[in-house]
Each structure stands twice: as C-alpha cells, then as structure tokens.
Design a protein around this motif. Structure first.
Motif, PDB file in Angstrom:
ATOM      1  N   GLU A 201       0.840  -1.201   0.000  1.00  0.00           N
ATOM      2  CA  GLU A 201       0.000   0.000   0.000  1.00  0.00           C
ATOM      3  C   GLU A 201       0.877   1.255   0.000  1.00  0.00           C
ATOM      4  O   GLU A 201       0.582   2.243  -0.664  1.00  0.00           O
ATOM      5  CB  GLU A 201      -0.920   0.000   1.229  1.00  0.00           C
ATOM      6  CG  GLU A 201      -2.059  -0.985   1.146  1.00  0.00           C
ATOM      7  CD  GLU A 201      -3.176  -0.512   0.238  1.00  0.00           C
ATOM      8  OE1 GLU A 201      -3.884   0.443   0.588  1.00  0.00           O
ATOM      9  OE2 GLU A 201      -3.327  -1.108  -0.852  1.00  0.00           O
ATOM     10  N   LYS A 202       2.009   1.190   0.718  1.00  0.00           N
ATOM     11  CA  LYS A 202       2.906   2.342   0.833  1.00  0.00           C
ATOM     12  C   LYS A 202       3.685   2.597  -0.458  1.00  0.00           C
ATOM     13  O   LYS A 202       3.843   3.745  -0.891  1.00  0.00           O
ATOM     14  CB  LYS A 202       3.880   2.115   1.989  1.00  0.00           C
ATOM     15  CG  LYS A 202       4.999   3.165   2.122  1.00  0.00           C
ATOM     16  CD  LYS A 202       4.491   4.480   2.687  1.00  0.00           C
ATOM     17  CE  LYS A 202       5.586   5.546   2.734  1.00  0.00           C
ATOM     18  NZ  LYS A 202       6.699   5.189   3.630  1.00  0.00           N
TER      19      LYS A 202
ATOM     20  N   ALA B 116       3.078   1.605  -3.602  1.00  0.00           N
ATOM     21  CA  ALA B 116       2.348   1.537  -4.869  1.00  0.00           C
ATOM     22  C   ALA B 116       2.693   2.656  -5.853  1.00  0.00           C
ATOM     23  O   ALA B 116       2.916   2.398  -7.035  1.00  0.00           O
ATOM     24  CB  ALA B 116       0.842   1.499  -4.602  1.00  0.00           C
ATOM     25  N   PRO B 117       2.756   3.930  -5.426  1.00  0.00           N
ATOM     26  CA  PRO B 117       3.009   4.999  -6.403  1.00  0.00           C
ATOM     27  C   PRO B 117       4.352   4.886  -7.111  1.00  0.00           C
ATOM     28  O   PRO B 117       4.501   5.340  -8.249  1.00  0.00           O
ATOM     29  CB  PRO B 117       2.946   6.271  -5.547  1.00  0.00           C
ATOM     30  CG  PRO B 117       2.131   5.899  -4.350  1.00  0.00           C
ATOM     31  CD  PRO B 117       2.479   4.468  -4.087  1.00  0.00           C
TER      32      PRO B 117
ATOM     33  N   THR C  19       0.497  -3.689 -10.064  1.00  0.00           N
ATOM     34  CA  THR C  19       0.104  -2.652 -11.012  1.00  0.00           C
ATOM     35  C   THR C  19      -0.034  -3.203 -12.431  1.00  0.00           C
ATOM     36  O   THR C  19       0.047  -2.453 -13.403  1.00  0.00           O
ATOM     37  CB  THR C  19       1.122  -1.495 -10.994  1.00  0.00           C
ATOM     38  OG1 THR C  19       2.419  -2.011 -11.339  1.00  0.00           O
ATOM     39  CG2 THR C  19       1.194  -0.843  -9.627  1.00  0.00           C
TER      40      THR C  19
ATOM     41  N   SER D 216      -3.934  -5.566  -2.386  1.00  0.00           N
ATOM     42  CA  SER D 216      -3.724  -4.135  -2.189  1.00  0.00           C
ATOM     43  C   SER D 216      -4.610  -3.327  -3.139  1.00  0.00           C
ATOM     44  O   SER D 216      -4.406  -3.339  -4.353  1.00  0.00           O
ATOM     45  CB  SER D 216      -2.258  -3.773  -2.419  1.00  0.00           C
ATOM     46  OG  SER D 216      -2.093  -2.367  -2.494  1.00  0.00           O
ATOM     47  N   ARG D 217      -5.563  -2.624  -2.582  1.00  0.00           N
ATOM     48  CA  ARG D 217      -6.446  -1.782  -3.396  1.00  0.00           C
ATOM     49  C   ARG D 217      -5.664  -0.674  -4.092  1.00  0.00           C
ATOM     50  O   ARG D 217      -5.949  -0.315  -5.243  1.00  0.00           O
ATOM     51  CB  ARG D 217      -7.522  -1.172  -2.493  1.00  0.00           C
ATOM     52  CG  ARG D 217      -8.578  -0.332  -3.203  1.00  0.00           C
ATOM     53  CD  ARG D 217      -9.517  -1.197  -3.999  1.00  0.00           C
ATOM     54  NE  ARG D 217      -9.229  -1.185  -5.429  1.00  0.00           N
ATOM     55  CZ  ARG D 217      -9.781  -2.001  -6.294  1.00  0.00           C
ATOM     56  NH1 ARG D 217     -10.629  -2.921  -5.893  1.00  0.00           N
ATOM     57  NH2 ARG D 217      -9.486  -1.928  -7.570  1.00  0.00           N
ATOM     58  N   HIS D 218      -4.668  -0.144  -3.402  1.00  0.00           N
ATOM     59  CA  HIS D 218      -3.872   0.942  -3.954  1.00  0.00           C
ATOM     60  C   HIS D 218      -3.124   0.478  -5.208  1.00  0.00           C
ATOM     61  O   HIS D 218      -3.071   1.188  -6.227  1.00  0.00           O
ATOM     62  CB  HIS D 218      -2.885   1.438  -2.894  1.00  0.00           C
ATOM     63  CG  HIS D 218      -2.452   2.852  -3.086  1.00  0.00           C
ATOM     64  ND1 HIS D 218      -1.481   3.453  -2.324  1.00  0.00           N
ATOM     65  CD2 HIS D 218      -2.839   3.804  -3.972  1.00  0.00           C
ATOM     66  CE1 HIS D 218      -1.307   4.694  -2.713  1.00  0.00           C
ATOM     67  NE2 HIS D 218      -2.115   4.931  -3.716  1.00  0.00           N
ATOM     68  N   MET D 219      -2.535  -0.714  -5.159  1.00  0.00           N
ATOM     69  CA  MET D 219      -1.838  -1.262  -6.316  1.00  0.00           C
ATOM     70  C   MET D 219      -2.809  -1.493  -7.476  1.00  0.00           C
ATOM     71  O   MET D 219      -2.509  -1.180  -8.634  1.00  0.00           O
ATOM     72  CB  MET D 219      -1.140  -2.568  -5.945  1.00  0.00           C
ATOM     73  CG  MET D 219      -0.050  -2.439  -4.897  1.00  0.00           C
ATOM     74  SD  MET D 219       1.483  -1.722  -5.510  1.00  0.00           S
ATOM     75  CE  MET D 219       2.297  -3.185  -6.131  1.00  0.00           C
TER      76      MET D 219
ATOM     77  N   ASP E 276      -5.551   0.066  -8.112  1.00  0.00           N
ATOM     78  CA  ASP E 276      -5.969   1.343  -8.688  1.00  0.00           C
ATOM     79  C   ASP E 276      -4.971   1.823  -9.737  1.00  0.00           C
ATOM     80  O   ASP E 276      -5.369   2.339 -10.800  1.00  0.00           O
ATOM     81  CB  ASP E 276      -6.134   2.394  -7.588  1.00  0.00           C
ATOM     82  CG  ASP E 276      -7.349   2.136  -6.708  1.00  0.00           C
ATOM     83  OD1 ASP E 276      -8.244   1.369  -7.131  1.00  0.00           O
ATOM     84  OD2 ASP E 276      -7.408   2.687  -5.588  1.00  0.00           O
ATOM     85  N   TYR E 277      -3.688   1.669  -9.453  1.00  0.00           N
ATOM     86  CA  TYR E 277      -2.674   2.043 -10.438  1.00  0.00           C
ATOM     87  C   TYR E 277      -2.732   1.122 -11.652  1.00  0.00           C
ATOM     88  O   TYR E 277      -2.566   1.562 -12.804  1.00  0.00           O
ATOM     89  CB  TYR E 277      -1.278   2.011  -9.809  1.00  0.00           C
ATOM     90  CG  TYR E 277      -0.966   3.243  -9.002  1.00  0.00           C
ATOM     91  CD1 TYR E 277      -0.390   4.360  -9.595  1.00  0.00           C
ATOM     92  CD2 TYR E 277      -1.267   3.308  -7.648  1.00  0.00           C
ATOM     93  CE1 TYR E 277      -0.119   5.507  -8.858  1.00  0.00           C
ATOM     94  CE2 TYR E 277      -1.009   4.448  -6.900  1.00  0.00           C
ATOM     95  CZ  TYR E 277      -0.427   5.541  -7.507  1.00  0.00           C
ATOM     96  OH  TYR E 277      -0.167   6.680  -6.776  1.00  0.00           O
TER      97      TYR E 277
ATOM     98  N   GLN F 230      -9.882  -7.531  -5.956  1.00  0.00           N
ATOM     99  CA  GLN F 230      -9.179  -7.456  -4.680  1.00  0.00           C
ATOM    100  C   GLN F 230      -9.482  -8.737  -3.921  1.00  0.00           C
ATOM    101  O   GLN F 230     -10.631  -9.043  -3.610  1.00  0.00           O
ATOM    102  CB  GLN F 230      -9.632  -6.240  -3.872  1.00  0.00           C
ATOM    103  CG  GLN F 230      -8.818  -6.031  -2.598  1.00  0.00           C
ATOM    104  CD  GLN F 230      -9.189  -4.749  -1.865  1.00  0.00           C
ATOM    105  OE1 GLN F 230     -10.215  -4.140  -2.143  1.00  0.00           O
ATOM    106  NE2 GLN F 230      -8.349  -4.336  -0.938  1.00  0.00           N
TER     107      GLN F 230
END
Length: 241
Positions: A18-19, A21-22, A62, A84-87, A89-90, A108
């Motif tokens: 989650e951290k 991902a960007p 991703t 990971s929802r954040h991953m 999303d990317y 997910q």
C-alpha cells in the motif's frame, strides 16, 4: 530480521505494498536494472499462451504481467488479483489507458483463498509475489485448483545465486544498497528492507521445484535466470486427478 508468519506477515506485506504503490514500477526498473522485463519476456515465450486462452495473475500489483497476458490472449478472459487496493488502482489506470479494461477484470482478493471455481483458467501466474505469501504450498494448491486439467501454474520470482563471488555481491546489494535506494527514490526504507528479509526465508529454485511436485503438479521445470538472481517455474495440473 523480522520473523513474520501467518496473519502477521499478511498484514505487514499489505502495508508495504500500500505504501510503495506509487513508485512500484519505477523501483522495479531501478532495483533489477530493468532485468525484470527480460525475465517476463522469457516467461511469456516459455508459456506460449495462445489467442483466446485464459489466465489469472495472482499478486498482480500494477498489472506489469497482467497486461502482456491480455495482449497475448487477445480475446480470452484475464483476471488480475491482488490484496492491495492501492496497487490495483494504479493497474486499472494502465488498463484504461491501453483500452484493455473490458478484457481484464481486476479483483481485490487473497491468493490463499481464490474466489473462483475450480478448473476455470488455462494459466495461473504469480510474479514476484510468492515469497510474500504466508503459505507457499497453499497458494500453489489454489493456483492448481483454478486451472483446467492440463493447465499451467507459472511462477516468476527472485531466487538465490549459488556461486561466489556473485552470491556475496548479490546479497550485499539486497541487504545494504537496496533499502537505501528505496529511501532515496521512494521514501520507503523499511518497506524495501523487507525484500532481502523475505528472500532469505524463501526456497531456492530447486527447493521450489520440489514444492511444485509436492502439491501434485506434473512436468515441473525450473529455469534459473541471470545467474540465479531470479527463477521461472512451470508446472502442469494433471489431466486426471
């Protein structure tokens, strides 16, 4: 070193991804010297996925591997699964930009308990994610369950070089240099310190091949890549159980 097991490991790994991902794609290029792209191309060649065939990509992140699977399949159902929802999303942003959003479904979910019927896919893949799961055998069993009889389970993962001095250089890089690069470029020292720790506890390519066979796969092959830095494993689900 963190000794994490079960739910504790699962929650820690989730927080890591989650951290990061960007910066995940950029860091993969940087930390592997872009070799991960060549490893994936080699893997796709060995898989020989045909147009119309289906696949589920576990720990898809991703969608670095999900996208080549979709392109090779052209029309077959492709599922990318990650916790990971954040991953995801990317990954979804990439799919939308490439016009693949109608072919690829992102879910997910937990690789330990796949939310799909048995005998559904031609391939089940996992790229650079198996070392992060709480139970390797359970994940491989789930991958084998959801592929059709004769279907393939494919794992591309970091591995362990066996020859010196390359082995010493490799471990020195992952233990001392990689976390610093993570801090400089992704502001994530603790998250990238996890990578060498997870690798130290992970089986080498021969041990992992034995695990593939232990859970019931046939025709298991293992390909060490770049001096054993990574390894590709492919196993087949028996035609008759």
């Amino acid at each position: 070193m963190h000794i994490l097991e079960g739910k504790q490991k699962e929650q820690f790994v989730l927080s890591v991804f989650e951290k990061i991902a960007p910066k995940y794609d950029m860091m993969n290029d940087l930390l592997s010297f872009r070799r991960h792209q060549a490893w994936r191309k080699f893997t796709m060649k060995k898989m020989n996925l045909q147009p119309g065939q289906t696949a589920i990509d576990l720990c898809c992140g991703t969608c670095a591997w999900t996208i080549p699977l979709a392109r090779a399949s052209q029309s077959g159902e492709i599922v990318g699964l990650d916790f990971s929802r954040h991953m995801l999303d990317y990954g979804q942003t990439k799919l939308d930009q490439l016009g693949l959003q109608h072919q690829v479904q992102l879910v997910q979910g937990n690789a330990m308990e796949l939310p799909f019927d048995s005998n559904r896919f031609d391939f089940a893949t996992i790229g650079f994610g198996l070392r992060n799961v709480p139970d390797i055998e359970q994940v491989l069993k789930e991958m084998m369950r959801v592929v059709k009889p004769g279907g393939k389970v494919v794992c591309l993962e970091l591995s362990k070089p066996v020859s010196q001095p390359f082995k010493a250089i490799y471990y020195g890089y992952f233990r001392y240099i990689l976390p610093v690069l993570g801090k400089l470029f992704a502001k994530s020292y603790e998250q990238y310190r996890w990578l060498p720790e997870s690798l130290a506890m992970f089986p080498d390519h021969k041990q992992l091949a034995h695990i593939f066979e232990k859970v019931g796969m046939e025709s298991v092959v293992a390909y060490p890549l770049t001096g054993g830095v990574a390894a590709l494993h492919i196993g087949q689900k028996p035609l008759a159980e």
